[in-house]
Every structure is written in structure tokens, then in C-alpha cells.
Design a protein around this motif. Structure first.
Motif, PDB file in Angstrom:
ATOM      1  N   PRO A   1       0.802  -1.220   0.000  1.00 42.45           N
ATOM      2  CA  PRO A   1       0.000   0.000   0.000  1.00 42.45           C
ATOM      3  C   PRO A   1       0.833   1.267   0.000  1.00 42.45           C
TER       4      PRO A   1
ATOM      5  N   ALA B   1       3.795   2.331   2.505  1.00 46.21           N
ATOM      6  CA  ALA B   1       4.371   1.125   3.131  1.00 46.21           C
ATOM      7  C   ALA B   1       5.890   1.178   3.166  1.00 46.21           C
TER       8      ALA B   1
ATOM      9  N   ILE C   1      12.306   2.127   1.611  1.00 45.47           N
ATOM     10  CA  ILE C   1      13.008   0.883   1.964  1.00 45.47           C
ATOM     11  C   ILE C   1      13.664   0.301   0.706  1.00 45.47           C
TER      12      ILE C   1
ATOM     13  N   ASP D   1      11.417   3.748  12.824  1.00 47.62           N
ATOM     14  CA  ASP D   1      11.932   4.577  11.736  1.00 47.62           C
ATOM     15  C   ASP D   1      12.579   3.697  10.659  1.00 47.62           C
TER      16      ASP D   1
HETATM   17  N1  ATP Z   1       9.137   1.277   7.634  1.00 48.64           N
HETATM   18  C1  ATP Z   1       8.953   2.582   7.796  1.00 48.64           C
HETATM   19  N2  ATP Z   1       8.946   3.120   9.009  1.00 48.64           N
HETATM   20  C2  ATP Z   1       8.711   4.423   9.159  1.00 48.64           C
HETATM   21  N3  ATP Z   1       8.475   5.311   8.179  1.00 48.64           N
HETATM   22  C3  ATP Z   1       8.472   4.837   6.966  1.00 48.64           C
HETATM   23  C4  ATP Z   1       8.711   3.460   6.701  1.00 48.64           C
HETATM   24  N4  ATP Z   1       8.634   3.274   5.398  1.00 48.64           N
HETATM   25  C5  ATP Z   1       8.362   4.489   4.869  1.00 48.64           C
HETATM   26  N5  ATP Z   1       8.282   5.417   5.815  1.00 48.64           N
HETATM   27  C6  ATP Z   1       7.974   6.831   5.596  1.00 48.64           C
HETATM   28  O1  ATP Z   1       6.660   6.893   5.066  1.00 48.64           O
HETATM   29  C7  ATP Z   1       6.605   7.809   3.991  1.00 48.64           C
HETATM   30  C8  ATP Z   1       6.111   7.113   2.750  1.00 48.64           C
HETATM   31  O2  ATP Z   1       7.043   6.099   2.373  1.00 48.64           O
HETATM   32  P1  ATP Z   1       7.281   5.703   0.855  1.00 48.64           P
HETATM   33  O3  ATP Z   1       7.158   6.899  -0.007  1.00 48.64           O
HETATM   34  O4  ATP Z   1       8.552   4.932   0.805  1.00 48.64           O
HETATM   35  O5  ATP Z   1       6.037   4.761   0.602  1.00 48.64           O
HETATM   36  P2  ATP Z   1       5.610   4.046  -0.753  1.00 48.64           P
HETATM   37  O6  ATP Z   1       5.285   2.640  -0.383  1.00 48.64           O
HETATM   38  O7  ATP Z   1       6.655   4.244  -1.783  1.00 48.64           O
HETATM   39  O8  ATP Z   1       4.266   4.818  -1.136  1.00 48.64           O
HETATM   40  P3  ATP Z   1       3.603   5.048  -2.615  1.00 48.64           P
HETATM   41  O9  ATP Z   1       2.980   3.756  -3.024  1.00 48.64           O
HETATM   42  O10 ATP Z   1       2.541   6.064  -2.383  1.00 48.64           O
HETATM   43  O11 ATP Z   1       4.679   5.497  -3.538  1.00 48.64           O
HETATM   44  C9  ATP Z   1       8.013   8.394   3.843  1.00 48.64           C
HETATM   45  O12 ATP Z   1       8.031   9.625   4.519  1.00 48.64           O
HETATM   46  C10 ATP Z   1       8.892   7.407   4.554  1.00 48.64           C
HETATM   47  O13 ATP Z   1      10.025   8.017   5.134  1.00 48.64           O
END
Ligand code: ATP
Ligand code: SKM
Ligand code: MG
Length: 176
Positions: free
Chosen positions: A12, A15, A20, A157
Motif C-alpha cells: 500500500p 508502506a 526501503i 523509523d
Molecule cells: N518502515 C517505515 N517506518 C517508518 N516510516 C516509513 C517506513 N517506510 C516508509 N516510511 C515513511 O513513510 C513515507 C512514505 O514512504 P514511501 O514513499 O517509501 O512509501 P511508498 O510505499 O513508496 O508509497 P507510494 O505507493 O505512495 O509510492 C516516507 O516519509 C517514509 O520516510
């Protein structure tokens, strides 16, 4: 050892696929590709703009085409968009061309992480909680269906989450 040519991240919004994913790529010494970013570069506009001017269907067609293209590479870490798994052809692509890692996250944590975000059209507007809950209901079982393994997100984090994800992958690949 990684017996699989590619690592695909699904899950989602919020996530951590992008955040990561970048850390996993750096750790394994592989190029990182973010499908959303590549699409924005290729068409010279944001996904939000694409949704507004050309519609979601156009975005989805481009998403599938570029997923097909990038997944033919060997040895990449690729973050998919949160909706990419909803097309059967994309699921087939992911399952046959690499290891699929689902990053899971609950709605409370998503709301926390994305509190200041304005760039995600699927959760734009009022009542984010209901939107995220509806998306979770429609999609979480699909992420699980394509995933070779699931990384359970929690309130921590990124600096702690990334090594946990690496440990999970290493264990999976040692068994493979
Ligand atoms: N495991 C984690 N723990 C804490 N914060 C996180 C974690 N993973 C991501 N974040 C934070 O949550 C926010 C969204 O993360 P990210 O953009 O990597 O998500 P995504 O899965 O790529 O979302 P999208 O599908 O919308 O692109 C960022 O600010 C990131 O720093
Ligand atoms: O939830 C979704 O369907 C989307 C998530 C983003 O990653 C982008 O791929 C796009 O905004 C669509
Ligand atoms: Mg992302």
C-alpha cells in the motif's frame, strides 16, 4: 545469495516501497527503479497531473507497459506503484520475473506517515481514513497473493525497518 534476478516491492501507499527499496538496492548493490518516478520522467508530468488530464486508465496502461519493460532487466530492485498489482497481467509479470516482497502497513500508520503528503491522487481529498480502509480491503489480499514474502511494517523509523527487511530477504534467499 540472491538466486532471483530481480526484487519487486509491492504494498500500500506509505508502506515504504520507495524508501526501503532504495536502502535494499544500496545494500545489495543493485540499481533501484521506482516505477512511479520513471513514469513521471518519461511523460514529463506528475502522476497527479496525468490522472487529472488524461485519466486513470491512461496511467494504468503506461504503468503496465513500463513494468513489463523494466522487469525484463536482470538484477534490479523495483518499487511498483500501490495499484500496480490490480492488473492480472502485472501480477503475472511480477510473479514470473523476480522475488516479490510485500511491505505491509496498517491504516493508522499510513495516516501518520502520509500526514503531510499531497502528491498521492488515490488518497486526495477528505476522509483519508475511509479511502485507505477501502483500498486496504480491495488490495491487501492481492498483495499477499503475489508476494513471496511479507515484511510487516510497524511504528519504527526507516533506519530500523531496512535492516529487518534485509534479514527477512537473506533468510528467504538462503532457503531458496
Ligand atoms: N518502515 C517505515 N517506518 C517508518 N516510516 C516509513 C517506513 N517506510 C516508509 N516510511 C515513511 O513513510 C513515507 C512514505 O514512504 P514511501 O514513499 O517509501 O512509501 P511508498 O510505499 O513508496 O508509497 P507510494 O505507493 O505512495 O509510492 C516516507 O516519509 C517514509 O520516510
Ligand atoms: O494507489 C494507487 O493506485 C497509486 C499509487 C501510487 O504509487 C501511484 O502509482 C499512483 O498514484 C496510483
Ligand atoms: Mg513510492
Amino acid at each position: 545469495m540472491n538466486p532471483s534476478p530481480n526484487l519487486f516491492l509491492v504494498g500500500p501507499t506509505g508502506a515504504g516501497k520507495t524508501t526501503i527499496g532504495q536502502r535494499l538496492a544500496a545494500h545489495y548493490g543493485l540499481p533501484f527503479i521506482d516505477l512511479d518516478v520513471e513514469i513521471e520522467k518519461r511523460y514529463g508530468c506528475t502522476i497527479t497531473h496525468m490522472f487529472q488530464t488524461q485519466g486513470e486508465a491512461t496511467f494504468r496502461a503506461r504503468e503496465s507497459a513500463h513494468l513489463d519493460e523494466f522487469s525484463l532487466h536482470q538484477g534490479i530492485v523495483l518499487a511498483t506503484g500501490a495499484g500496480a498489482v490490480m492488473a492480472a497481467a502485472n501480477r503475472e509479470t511480477l510473479m514470473t520475473r523476480g522475488t516479490v516482497l510485500m511491505l505491509s502497513v496498517g491504516v493508522d500508520e499510513q495516516l501518520d506517515r502520509l500526514a503531510h503528503d499531497t502528491a498521492r491522487p488515490m488518497i486526495a481529498g477528505d476522509d483519508r481514513r475511509s479511502r485507505l480502509e477501502a483500498l486496504a480491503g480491495a488490495r491487501n489480499h492481492v498483495y499477499e497473493e503475489v508476494a513471496d514474502l511479507i515484511f510487516r511494517g510497524r511504528h519504527e523509523d526507516v533506519a530500523h525497518a531496512a535492516p529487518r527487511a534485509i534479514e527477512l530477504l537473506d533468510r528467504h534467499w538462503r532457503r531458496a
